[in-house]
Design an enzyme around this catalytic site. Structure first.
Site, mmCIF file in Angstrom:
data_model
loop_
_atom_site.group_PDB
_atom_site.id
_atom_site.type_symbol
_atom_site.label_atom_id
_atom_site.label_comp_id
_atom_site.label_asym_id
_atom_site.label_seq_id
_atom_site.Cartn_x
_atom_site.Cartn_y
_atom_site.Cartn_z
ATOM 1 N N HIS A 142 1.085 -1.500 -0.274
ATOM 2 C CA HIS A 142 0.160 -0.096 0.200
ATOM 3 C C HIS A 142 0.912 1.132 0.171
ATOM 4 C CE1 HIS A 142 0.349 -0.161 4.065
ATOM 5 N NE2 HIS A 142 0.912 0.305 4.767
HETATM 6 C C1 T46 Z 1 3.005 0.618 6.797
HETATM 7 C C2 T46 Z 1 3.701 -0.834 7.217
HETATM 8 C C3 T46 Z 1 5.368 0.101 7.055
HETATM 9 C C4 T46 Z 1 -3.872 -0.544 13.623
HETATM 10 O O1 T46 Z 1 -5.133 -0.542 13.928
HETATM 11 N N1 T46 Z 1 -3.348 0.654 13.873
HETATM 12 C C5 T46 Z 1 -1.975 1.171 13.631
HETATM 13 O O2 T46 Z 1 -1.753 1.688 13.860
HETATM 14 C C6 T46 Z 1 -1.939 0.167 12.565
HETATM 15 C C7 T46 Z 1 0.098 0.266 12.116
HETATM 16 C C8 T46 Z 1 -2.791 -1.085 12.140
HETATM 17 N N2 T46 Z 1 -3.360 -1.204 12.730
HETATM 18 C C9 T46 Z 1 -4.346 -2.542 11.872
HETATM 19 C C10 T46 Z 1 -4.864 -2.680 10.995
HETATM 20 C C11 T46 Z 1 -5.163 -3.724 10.084
HETATM 21 O O3 T46 Z 1 -6.418 -4.071 11.011
HETATM 22 O O4 T46 Z 1 -3.522 -3.252 12.183
HETATM 23 C C12 T46 Z 1 -3.619 -4.083 11.352
HETATM 24 C C13 T46 Z 1 -2.258 -4.501 10.360
HETATM 25 O O5 T46 Z 1 -2.139 -3.403 9.652
HETATM 26 P P1 T46 Z 1 -1.643 -3.685 8.207
HETATM 27 O O6 T46 Z 1 -2.186 -4.431 7.933
HETATM 28 O O7 T46 Z 1 -1.932 -2.222 7.480
HETATM 29 O O8 T46 Z 1 -0.096 -4.096 8.380
HETATM 30 P P2 T46 Z 1 1.212 -3.576 6.898
HETATM 31 O O9 T46 Z 1 2.004 -4.526 8.409
HETATM 32 O O10 T46 Z 1 0.774 -4.427 6.279
HETATM 33 O O11 T46 Z 1 1.716 -1.934 7.240
HETATM 34 C C14 T46 Z 1 2.008 -1.393 8.572
HETATM 35 C C15 T46 Z 1 1.341 -0.495 8.450
HETATM 36 O O12 T46 Z 1 0.012 -0.249 8.346
HETATM 37 C C16 T46 Z 1 1.452 1.721 7.040
HETATM 38 O O13 T46 Z 1 0.783 2.321 7.714
HETATM 39 O O14 T46 Z 1 3.549 1.753 6.318
HETATM 40 O O15 T46 Z 1 3.162 -1.387 8.345
#
Ligand code: T46
Length: 137
Positions: free
Chosen positions: A52
């Site tokens: 993303h």
């Molecule tokens: C990024 C990369 C480096 C939250 O509720 N609060 C938060 O602050 C974050 C970061 C995530 N979440 C929830 C949203 C999803 O349900 O945690 C779950 C996993 O998040 P996501 O699938 O977005 O995780 P990554 O590892 O794909 O991405 C993360 C960050 O979201 C993103 O901003 O830049 O790490």
């Protein structure tokens, strides 16, 4: 211009071990006020994360243990780096597509974020990202 921008943190080591202090400010390392900190750990084998971009959010990612491979993409070029040092912070600008791969078992990826969590700031479709970023390039 390269998409890869590092911040080198000073390691304040002595005979007991190492310590890194992360500070915010005009003459300090992190170029934005930190509103949120999160960390990614215990990533399962062969799992990739990210895929993303963010419309507004800026971040600094520091691998405080282990390593992982980060891909950055502005829609025209892709660059990749290994995050493998607690003294190196990778600046991830807004409107940059990111992917994270090859997490080591012991990887702990600490992320400093300029904004609170906001799902509406995410662009999770690569074609949409390319279209939106096209005007900037
Ligand atoms: C990024 C990369 C480096 C939250 O509720 N609060 C938060 O602050 C974050 C970061 C995530 N979440 C929830 C949203 C999803 O349900 O945690 C779950 C996993 O998040 P996501 O699938 O977005 O995780 P990554 O590892 O794909 O991405 C993360 C960050 O979201 C993103 O901003 O830049 O790490």
């Amino acid at each position: 211009m390269s998409l890869v921008k590092w911040i080198d943190f000073q390691s304040l080591g002595d005979e007991r071990g190492s310590l890194v202090a992360v500070e915010v400010g005009m003459d300090k390392a992190v170029p934005f006020d930190i509103k949120r900190v999160y960390y990614i750990y215990h990533t399962e084998k062969k799992v990739s994360r990210g895929y993303h971009a963010h419309k507004k959010l800026k971040q600094v990612a520091i691998c405080v243990a282990g390593k992982c491979r980060m891909v950055l993409d502005d829609g025209k070029k892709r660059e990749e780096v290994w995050l493998d040092s607690p003294t190196k912070g990778l600046v991830i600008e807004d409107m940059t597509w990111r992917e994270m791969h090859d997490f080591s078992d012991d990887c702990v990826l600490l992320v400093l974020a300029s904004e609170h969590y906001d799902e509406s700031d995410y662009i999770r479709d690569y074609e949409e990202f390319k279209k939106l970023n096209g005007n900037k390039l």
